[in-house]
Design a protein around this motif. Structure first.
Motif, PDB file in Angstrom:
ATOM      1  N   TYR A   1       0.850  -1.209   0.000  1.00 41.07           N
ATOM      2  CA  TYR A   1       0.000   0.000   0.000  1.00 41.07           C
ATOM      3  C   TYR A   1       0.875   1.244   0.000  1.00 41.07           C
TER       4      TYR A   1
ATOM      5  N   MET B   1      -3.550   2.515  -8.288  1.00 40.67           N
ATOM      6  CA  MET B   1      -4.598   3.184  -7.501  1.00 40.67           C
ATOM      7  C   MET B   1      -5.727   2.212  -7.174  1.00 40.67           C
ATOM      8  N   ASN B   2      -6.148   1.434  -8.172  1.00 38.59           N
ATOM      9  CA  ASN B   2      -7.229   0.464  -7.919  1.00 38.59           C
ATOM     10  C   ASN B   2      -6.796  -0.559  -6.880  1.00 38.59           C
TER      11      ASN B   2
ATOM     12  N   ARG C   1      -4.789  -0.115  -4.431  1.00 42.20           N
ATOM     13  CA  ARG C   1      -4.816   0.456  -3.064  1.00 42.20           C
ATOM     14  C   ARG C   1      -6.242   0.417  -2.526  1.00 42.20           C
ATOM     15  N   THR C   2      -7.188   0.757  -3.397  1.00 37.87           N
ATOM     16  CA  THR C   2      -8.581   0.714  -2.897  1.00 37.87           C
ATOM     17  C   THR C   2      -8.968  -0.710  -2.540  1.00 37.87           C
TER      18      THR C   2
ATOM     19  N   LEU D   1      -7.599  -1.749   0.734  1.00 40.53           N
ATOM     20  CA  LEU D   1      -8.331  -1.185   1.883  1.00 40.53           C
ATOM     21  C   LEU D   1      -9.578  -2.006   2.150  1.00 40.53           C
ATOM     22  N   ARG D   2     -10.296  -2.323   1.080  1.00 42.35           N
ATOM     23  CA  ARG D   2     -11.560  -3.065   1.296  1.00 42.35           C
ATOM     24  C   ARG D   2     -11.263  -4.427   1.896  1.00 42.35           C
TER      25      ARG D   2
ATOM     26  N   ALA E   1      -9.889  -4.466   5.707  1.00 46.24           N
ATOM     27  CA  ALA E   1     -10.573  -3.432   6.516  1.00 46.24           C
ATOM     28  C   ALA E   1     -10.406  -3.692   8.007  1.00 46.24           C
TER      29      ALA E   1
ATOM     30  N   LEU F   1      -4.251   3.793   9.541  1.00 46.30           N
ATOM     31  CA  LEU F   1      -4.351   4.649   8.355  1.00 46.30           C
ATOM     32  C   LEU F   1      -5.548   5.579   8.484  1.00 46.30           C
TER      33      LEU F   1
END
Lengths: 205, 66, 248, 228
Positions: C15, C222-223, C225-226, C229-230, C233, C241
């Motif tokens: 990340y 970028m995708n 990283r999202t 996160l999901r 979680a 973060l």
């Protein structure tokens, strides 16, 4: 099958951890099933009994951490009875996708008689009751040469005599050097040493 | 610049409409490809923050009640 | 080297490394994109046959090339996640699918617009465009399959298998569509197979292709990283973060 | 421990599938009825003019055969998955890579081959040139085998999904494109009097590639589906 001098385990599971939907069902479970042993896996509904059995049998290869080794071929009887309604019990067992050796018709008929399906050999399985269809599946216990059995609630929809007959079969299999891992809500009264594995205690520990 | 005036660059001897339309759509696509992940990451962070705060509140209320 | 490969497996490290890469790669990509577009649009001579409409090539060819390469990136990520069971590869595959689909869509749209002045019709069943359309459906297939599974880990594995099947089939599809096109269509203007392309046109094209590869990498990171996160979680590093982002 | 030799096990699986199909003839007849019905739609849609119909006949026949094969691929594993037989298959000692081939072969015999044998009837209805009928049957027989292989991949990836039917079409149709191209081109070549062999050779090449590679994807798909 005489017990080999140093009994090699038929099934060894080391540090098995299973998670389903974020809930930790089984964590760090290690298990060695030796010839002649009968293991009964207990636990409330949803405690992961079926998931554990599917992992031990090698059916689910992903979704768990840890190692499972099976030294011998395996017979797995799951919730669903793997019986095709369009085939007769005889055909179901003769053409079974389980991949065991070819059984002669007389063997199959003897096995069907042992599970109380004598006389039903040729009606289509679809015409039989749910209990009878499960018995077709259980007839494989009298046919299969596999030393290791993994049975998921074998007694559901089976009447009292059926359960007694099956328990005798379990004892006979264990004495012959086979091993059984099964789940059942009622305690097994079998003339053999039954080791208990409770998944509730596992999770509580 | 190849074209002698901005006017010529726009018209491009009649093909300007197609060329600029194609570039416009591609720009939209590229902007969407760049903005969407950044926006969804920030949204995910915001959602997680709310979830954490709610968990905190639940834990505090549990303590408070006992 | 091995520690790098191992570290690649830890989400927080990935990340943060993705963040640092993006900080310098993103501006460079934007600059190169704009420069290439302006160069191709305004500073190159028109094509003697097609006139100025050929300038669409500077976006059609790069999107098509990167879209196709993107499918292979997705398939390789899927294979790694399937064979070595690396969660990060599954994240990469999941992140790569929508970008590839969008690039294929852009390639189709720009190809269709380019077809109007060249052939007079909005949709010309040219070999390259038809294969691109099939590739678009392959991308949609992977994304729809991922969505159809409830158990997201199984979804990742199923998509890995599908994208591997796709990669085996793509060369066959492209070759058979090319052959099909030549069978039904006498060799008219070969669309993107410009045999000799003048160097004044070639350099902006190469620059744009590099720009789109960089764009692909940025969007992928970028995708990812999202997606990280999901998926992570409930872990500690995501909690920290959130606290930092909250204060920042 | 007498586990079955692999070939004997494949033969057993094939016999089992064919016996099940014979026991429910409606399922066997469905694709043929669908094939006939959709063929009838084309003259209604395009007009009865025999010249137009004859010109489109190769394409129509192949597209409809392709859709019929697609229609039946969803049911390939679904019934075995629902009643637990698929779990037993996955636990059998024989390699899954070869066992799935008997499923594919059964599906091809039941749908593909029957379609190919029925196709001349519909070819005549569409006014296909007589010399193209034999090549049509040959190309359909070869092509539907490839379609079965690819359809089986789609079926294995969607076996555990409740609404797999429509999803298979999206996954598998792009992979059908090369088969359709060379299949219909073979019939078109026969209509125009050219030799059909090169096209059949390419279809056969696709078939051998499919037989070699598809079972990997099918086996992986089943293992994933069972575990979902």
């Amino acid at each position: 099958m005489t017990a080999t001098p140093v009994a090699t385990p038929l099934l060894t599971a080391t540090d098995v951890t299973i998670e389903r939907g974020g809930r930790g069902l089984v964590s760090g479970l290690s298990l060695q099933v030796m010839p002649g042993e009968i293991w009964q896996v207990e636990g409330v509904n949803g405690s992961g009994k079926t998931s554990l059995l599917r992992v031990l049998s090698g059916l689910s290869r992903y979704g768990y951490d840890g190692q499972v080794e099976r030294a011998v071929p395996l017979l797995y009887l799951g919730h669903r009875s793997a019986v095709k309604p369009l085939l007769s019990p005889l055909e179901n067992l003769r053409l079974h996708p389980g991949g065991e050796g070819d059984h002669t018709d007389s063997d199959i008929e003897r096995a069907l008689a042992a599970v109380g399906l004598a006389g039903f050999e040729d009606n289509l399985a679809g015409t039989l009751s749910a209990g009878q269809q499960r018995r077709i599946n259980l007839a494989r216990l009298y046919l299969s040469p596999c030393p290791l059995w993994i049975l998921d609630e074998p007694f559901t929809a089976i009447d009292r005599e059926g359960v007694l007959a099956l328990e005798q079969r379990f004892a006979q299999h264990a004495q012959a050097g086979g091993a059984i891992v099964c789940t059942s809500h009622q305690p097994l009264n079998v003339q053999a040493s039954v080791s208990r594995l409770s998944l509730d205690r596992e999770r509580a520990a | 610049m190849y074209f002698d005036s901005w006017q010529a660059a726009l018209v491009m001897d009649g093909h300007g409409g197609f060329v600029w339309a194609a570039y416009a759509i591609t720009t939209l696509g590229v902007v969407w490809m760049l903005v969407y992940p950044a926006w969804s990451r920030r949204r995910a962070l915001r959602q997680l923050a709310v979830a954490v705060r709610r968990e905190q509140a639940r834990a505090d209320s549990a303590q408070g009640v006992r | 080297m091995w520690s790098f490969f191992h570290k690649l497996g830890s989400p927080p490290w990935l990340y943060s490394i993705a963040g640092t890469i993006l900080r310098w790669l993103l501006p460079i990509t934007l600059v190169v994109l704009v420069a290439g577009a302006v160069w191709g649009l305004l500073y190159t001579p028109p094509d003697f046959r097609q006139g100025n409409s050929y300038r669409i090539m500077y976006i059609h060819v790069p999107t098509a090339v990167v879209a196709l390469a993107g499918y292979y990136v997705m398939a390789i990520a899927g294979a790694i996640s399937l064979i070595w069971r690396m969660k990060m590869a599954d994240v990469a595959m999941r992140a790569a699918a929508p970008i590839g689909a969008m690039l294929t869509f852009l390639a189709l749209v720009t190809g269709a617009i380019w077809g109007k002045p060249t052939w007079g019709t909005w949709w010309e069943w040219d070999a390259r465009i038809t294969s691109m359309l099939v590739l678009f459906f392959l991308y949609l297939g992977v994304m729809v399959l991922y969505d159809a599974y409830d158990n997201k880990e199984a979804a990742g594995r199923a998509c890995a298998v599908l994208s591997l099947v796709g990669t085996v089939n793509i060369p066959i599809i492209y070759k058979s569509v090319d052959w099909w096109y030549s069978l039904h269509q006498p060799a008219s203007i070969k669309f993107t197979g410009e045999s000799t392309i003048d160097s004044s046109m070639l350099y902006p094209l190469l620059l744009m292709i590099v720009a789109f590869y960089a764009l692909y990498t940025c969007c992928l990171l970028m995708n990812m990283r999202t997606e990280l996160l999901r998926r992570e979680a409930r872990t500690g590093w995501v909690r920290r973060l959130i606290v930092e982002e909250g204060k920042g | 421990m007498n586990t079955l030799p692999t070939v004997a096990f494949m033969r057993r699986l094939l016999r089992r599938q064919l016996l099940l199909a014979l026991r429910s003839p409606v399922d066997v007849a469905n694709p043929l009825i669908f094939f006939g019905m959709v063929i009838v739609l084309f003259p209604i849609g395009l007009g009865p003019d025999p010249v137009i119909l004859a010109r489109f006949a190769p394409g129509i026949l192949w597209i409809v055969a392709l859709l019929s094969s697609l229609l039946t691929s969803d049911a390939l594993f679904r019934s075995d998955f629902d009643d637990g037989s698929l779990e037993q298959l996955l636990l059998s000692p024989q390699p899954l890579y070869l066992s799935v081939l008997s499923y594919v072969l059964a599906h091809w015999l039941i749908t593909g081959l029957l379609l190919a044998l029925m196709a001349p009837l519909f070819a005549i209805m569409l006014g296909l040139a007589v010399q193209a009928i034999a090549p049509l049957v040959a190309s359909l027989a070869l092509g539907t085998a490839v379609l079965s292989l690819v359809g089986c991949i789609g079926a294995s990836l969607t076996v555990s999904l409740r609404r797999g039917g429509m999803l298979i079409a999206l996954l598998v149709l792009p992979l059908y494109v090369p088969v359709l191209i060379f299949g219909s081109a073979a019939v078109q070549a026969a209509v125009d009097g050219f030799s059909v062999l090169p096209y059949l050779a390419i279809l056969a090449a696709m078939l051998s590639l499919g037989i070699a590679l598809a079972p990997f994807a099918i086996a992986a798909g089943l293992r994933i589906g069972i575990d979902a």
